[in-house]
Design an enzyme around this catalytic site. Structure first.
Site: not given
Lengths: 408, 305
Positions: B240, B274
Site C-alpha cells: 500500500k 490480506r
C-alpha cells in the site's frame, strides 16, 4: 479599508513537518512565503485570514494549526503507551462525524496562521471560516465587513482551485476542471470581481474547488478598488490547482471639510439639482433648479449662527456639502455627495469628520426610508433608528415614509 | 459490546480475549494467524494489474497461493482506486462464476469476496463464498443482511467518510484510532443485530482508506487497541501507499516494508493478513507466532541432540 490581499492554497502539504522531502513543494512554499511577506510589509492594522471549514464563524486569533489531526505521530511519542480498550474514548452507538474541539482552528485557517507565524507577523489577526455552501452574496458581504474592520486591513485568503484535474488527483479526473479553473485564474489576473462573484457554486463544489467562497470574500472586499494582481504560482503538481497571488488596491482619496466659498456655489447648485440625487434625497426644495431660491437659501445658511456648514472635499476637489442645524431644539445633520463620487465611503468619512468637530449630542438625522445607502452610512456612524414619519416629499411628488435616527 | 462478551466470557480489566473465528466450516483459534491471498479479477488494480484477469491465469494463481500457504482466497472484481466504472452486473460477471469454480475445485479453502455491494455479495455467497470482505465500511447497508442470510462472515471496516473508489482529500482526525474503533464497533454491532453470527465478525482498520500515510502508521502502531476489543482483526497492508510513502518506493518494491508492518501487526494480535505475496507473508506471521509462543518451531533439533 483593504490595503493588500494574498491568495494561498489551503493545502496541508504546505507544512514542512508533514511532507518530508518532495521536489515539487519548495517552489510552492517559497511563493506563499513571498506573498505573505508582501502582506506584512504593507503594515496593516489587522490581517484577516479566510478559509473553508465545516462551520462558518470567527475563531480565536490565538488558535493554531494542530498538525496532529493530519499526523498523529507529531503529537509526541506514543510507542510505549499500554494498549487498552477504553470505551470512554468513543461511543460506537453514536458514530458521528469527528468534530475538532473548538479550541483548535480548522486546518485552512491554521495553515494561514502558520504562514503568518513563519513571516514573523505579531500583529492582530482575525480568523474567519466560510462554508462550502455559503452564497456569493454572503461571502461578498463578509469581505466588505472585514475590509471595514480597521483603517488598514490586509486579507489572507486560503483558497484552491479544483482537486479533480488529473487521473492521480485526489478527486480523480473531471474534464470540467480545466475550463473552470482557467476562468478563475483569468478573473483574478484581470481583477474581475464580478466574474468571481458569478462563479457556479455547485460546479465548484463538484470539482472540489474549495476556494470558491474565499475568492468571493476577496471579490466583495475588493469591489472596484482592485488595482493589480501578481500571480506568483499557478500549477497543479498533485492534480489540485494551487494559485499564489498578491493583490493590490487603489489608495483611498483624502476626504476633508472646509468653509464654503463663493466660488463653490455654482458647483453646489449643480450637485443639488442632479435628478438622481434629488430623487434619493426626496425631501428637497420644491424646485431645485430655481437658482434664485438656491442663492437666497445658501446666503441664509452661511450667515446663520445655528447652522454649521462645510464643503466636503476629496483630494482637494469639491464633492459635496455637510451641515448641522437646529430645528425644534434638536441638532440635525444633513449631507449631500455628488453622484459621481458615490460608493467610495466619502459620506461616512465626512460624517466622521463632522461628528469630531460638532460635539453636541444627541444629534439627529433623517433619510427617506428607501435611501438604503444613506441609512447604512448613518447606522455605521452610530446612529440608531428611533422612528418613522410620513411626509410630503417634493422630489417624489407625494408622501413617503421617512426614517428618523439619533446618535447619542 | 465485544465478541467475548457475546461468546459468554467476561472482559478482563477493560480488555477482551480473542475467541474462535468461524469461517465456512472452519473454526480457527486465536493463535492461528490466517493468510488471505488476493486474486483480483480486474484488468487495472494497482499491483501487477491484469495478473489474474484471464480466468485460467487466475485459477493458476489460486493453486500457487494455496501451495504457498494461503488459508483464504480473496476474490475481487472492482479496483479500490478511481477509474473505469464497474457496475454491479459486471462485478458479478467477474466474480460469481469464478468463485463457483473455485468452490468446486477446492471444497475446503475459505473463499472471500472483496465487495461493498450487496448484489455482488449475494451472488458470491450463492456461489459458495464464506466471507464478505467490505473495505468501504458498510457503504451498502444491506450487506450485513446478506451475510446473515447466508451465514457468511463479514468484515467491518473503517473507510473514513469516503464513498467507494474515492481518494482521501485533506482528511483529518482529532483521534484517528478513536474514529476507527467507533466505526468498526458500530458496524459489528449492526451486523450482530442483523443476525450475523458474532463468531463470524471481523474488524479492519482499512489502512489508507480515508486516511493518509501518517494515519495508517498510527493505526499500525496502536493496533493492539483494536485487538484488545476481542474482535478478530484483519489488516490489509500489502504494497500500500503508506508503505511506499514511508520508504519512498514504488508498488513493486514495497515487500520488505509490507512485511515489517505485517510483523508488527501480527505482534499486536491481528489474525487475518490480506496479501499479494503469500509465501513471504506466511513465513513472517508464522515466525511471529513462534516468537510469541503461539506456535512451536516446526522442527527443533539443534542443541537438543
Amino acid at each position: 479599508m483593504l490595503i493588500a490581499a494574498a491568495i494561498c492554497p489551503a493545502a496541508p502539504l504546505l507544512a514542512r513537518e508533514l511532507t518530508g522531502t518532495d521536489p515539487l513543494i519548495p517552489e510552492l512554499r517559497r511563493a506563499c512565503r513571498d506573498a505573505v511577506a508582501g502582506l506584512v510589509a504593507s503594515v496593516p492594522d489587522l490581517i484577516a485570514v479566510v478559509g473553508v471549514a465545516a462551520e462558518g464563524r470567527r475563531w480565536d486569533e490565538d488558535g493554531r494549526l494542530d498538525l496532529g489531526v493530519f499526523a498523529p505521530a507529531l503529537r509526541g511519542p506514543a510507542l510505549h503507551e499500554p494498549a487498552r480498550h477504553d470505551p470512554a474514548r468513543y461511543d460506537p452507538a453514536r458514530y458521528a462525524p469527528a468534530l475538532a474541539p473548538s479550541s483548535v482552528v480548522p486546518p485552512s485557517l491554521g495553515l494561514g496562521g502558520m504562514l503568518l507565524d513563519q513571516a514573523g507577523y505579531g500583529g492582530p489577526r482575525e480568523l474567519r471560516s466560510v462554508t462550502q455552501d455559503q452564497t456569493a452574496a454572503d461571502c461578498a458581504a463578509l469581505g466588505t465587513r472585514l475590509a471595514g474592520r480597521r483603517d488598514r486591513v490586509a486579507l489572507l485568503v486560503m483558497a484552491d482551485g479544483s482537486a479533480c484535474r488529473t487521473l492521480k488527483a485526489p478527486g480523480y479526473l473531471d474534464a470540467r476542471s480545466e475550463p473552470f479553473d482557467a476562468d478563475v485564474v483569468r478573473a483574478i489576473r484581470d481583477r474581475d470581481a464580478a466574474a468571481l462573484l458569478a462563479l457556479d457554486a455547485d460546479l465548484a463544489h463538484e470539482l472540489l474547488a474549495t476556494g470558491r467562497p474565499g475568492w468571493q470574500v476577496l471579490a466583495g472586499a475588493a469591489r472596484e478598488y482592485w488595482a493589480g494582481t501578481e500571480v506568483r504560482y499557478c500549477d497543479d503538481p498533485f492534480g489540485v490547482l494551487y494559485m499564489v497571488a498578491s493583490v493590490t488596491f487603489d489608495a483611498l482619496p483624502a476626504v476633508g471639510l472646509r468653509l464654503v466659498e463663493d466660488s463653490d456655489l455654482d458647483a453646489i447648485f449643480d450637485q443639488m439639482r442632479d435628478p438622481e440625487g434629488v430623487w434619493m434625497a426626496a425631501f428637497t426644495p420644491d424646485d431645485p433648479s430655481d437658482r434664485t431660491a438656491f442663492d437666497a437659501h445658501m446666503a441664509m445658511i452661511r450667515s446663520s449662527p445655528c447652522i454649521w456648514l462645510r464643503a466636503v472635499t476629496c483630494d482637494g476637489r469639491l464633492v459635496g456639502t455637510i451641515a448641522t442645524y437646529v430645528t425644534e431644539g434638536d441638532t440635525e445633520v444633513t449631507y449631500w455627495v455628488d453622484r459621481a463620487w458615490w460608493g467610495r465611503g466619502i459620506a461616512s468619512r465626512a460624517l466622521a469628520l463632522l461628528l469630531d468637530k460638532v460635539t453636541t449630542r444627541p444629534v439627529h438625522a433623517r433619510a427617506a426610508s428607501d435611501n438604503v445607502a444613506s441609512l447604512r452610512v448613518l447606522r455605521k456612524s452610530g446612529f440608531e433608528v428611533i422612528g418613522t414619519e410620513v411626509s410630503f416629499a417634493p422630489a417624489r411628488g407625494g408622501t413617503i415614509e421617512e426614517t428618523i435616527l439619533r446618535k447619542d | 459490546m465485544t465478541a467475548s462478551h457475546l461468546a459468554g466470557s467476561s472482559p478482563v480489566g477493560g480488555e477482551a480475549r480473542q475467541g474462535v473465528l468461524r469461517l465456512g466450516e472452519h473454526s480457527f483459534p486465536p493463535e492461528r494467524p490466517l493468510v488471505m491471498g488476493i486474486v483480483n479479477r480486474t484488468p487495472d488494480s494497482f499491483y501487477r494489474p491484469g495478473l489474474t484477469w484471464d480466468e485460467a491465469a487466475a485459477m493458476e494463481r489460486v493453486a500457487e497461493i494455496i501451495d504457498d500457504g494461503a488459508d483464504i482466497v480473496d476474490v475481487g472484481g472492482v479496483p479500490a482506486a478511481p477509474g473505469a466504472e464497474v457496475d454491479a452486473a459486471e462485478e458479478i460477471r467477474r466474480t460469481a462464476g469464478f468463485i463457483a469454480a473455485l468452490r468446486d475445485r477446492y471444497p475446503d479453502v475459505v473463499i472471500s469476496v472483496d465487495t461493498w455491494r450487496h448484489e455482488a455479495a449475494r451472488a458470491a455467497c450463492e456461489a459458495g463464498a464464506d466471507l464478505i470482505n467490505d473495505s468501504w465500511g458498510g457503504h451498502d447497508e444491506r450487506l450485513a443482511d446478506v451475510a446473515a442470510e447466508f451465514s457468511a462472515a463479514l468484515v467491518c471496516a473503517h473507510a473514513g467518510r469516503q464513498s467507494p473508489r474515492t481518494r482521501p482529500f485533506r482528511v483529518w482526525y482529532p483521534d484517528v484510532l478513536a474514529d476507527v474503533l467507533a466505526r468498526t464497533l458500530r458496524l459489528a454491532d449492526l451486523a450482530v443485530r442483523a443476525g450475523v453470527d458474532p463468531a463470524r465478525i471481523v474488524i479492519d482498520p482499512a489502512h489508507d482508506f480515508g486516511k493518509n500515510t501518517w494515519h495508517s502508521l498510527e493505526i499500525t502502531r496502536r493496533l493492539a487497541e483494536m485487538t484488545a476489543t476481542g474482535w478478530p482483526v484483519l489488516v490489509s497492508l500489502s504494497n500500500k501507499d503508506f508503505v511506499g510513502e514511508s520508504l519512498d518506493l514504488p508498488p513493486l518494491e514495497r515487500l520488505p516494508g509490507t512485511l515489517a508492518a505485517t510483523a508488527i501487526s501480527a505482534w499486536h494480535g491481528a489474525r487475518i493478513f490480506r496479501v499479494h505475496q503469500v509465501r513471504e507473508s506466511r513465513q513472517v506471521v508464522d515466525m511471529v507466532a513462534a516468537i510469541k509462543g503461539d506456535r512451536p518451531p516446526a522442527r527443533a533439533v539443534r542443541g537438543l541432540a
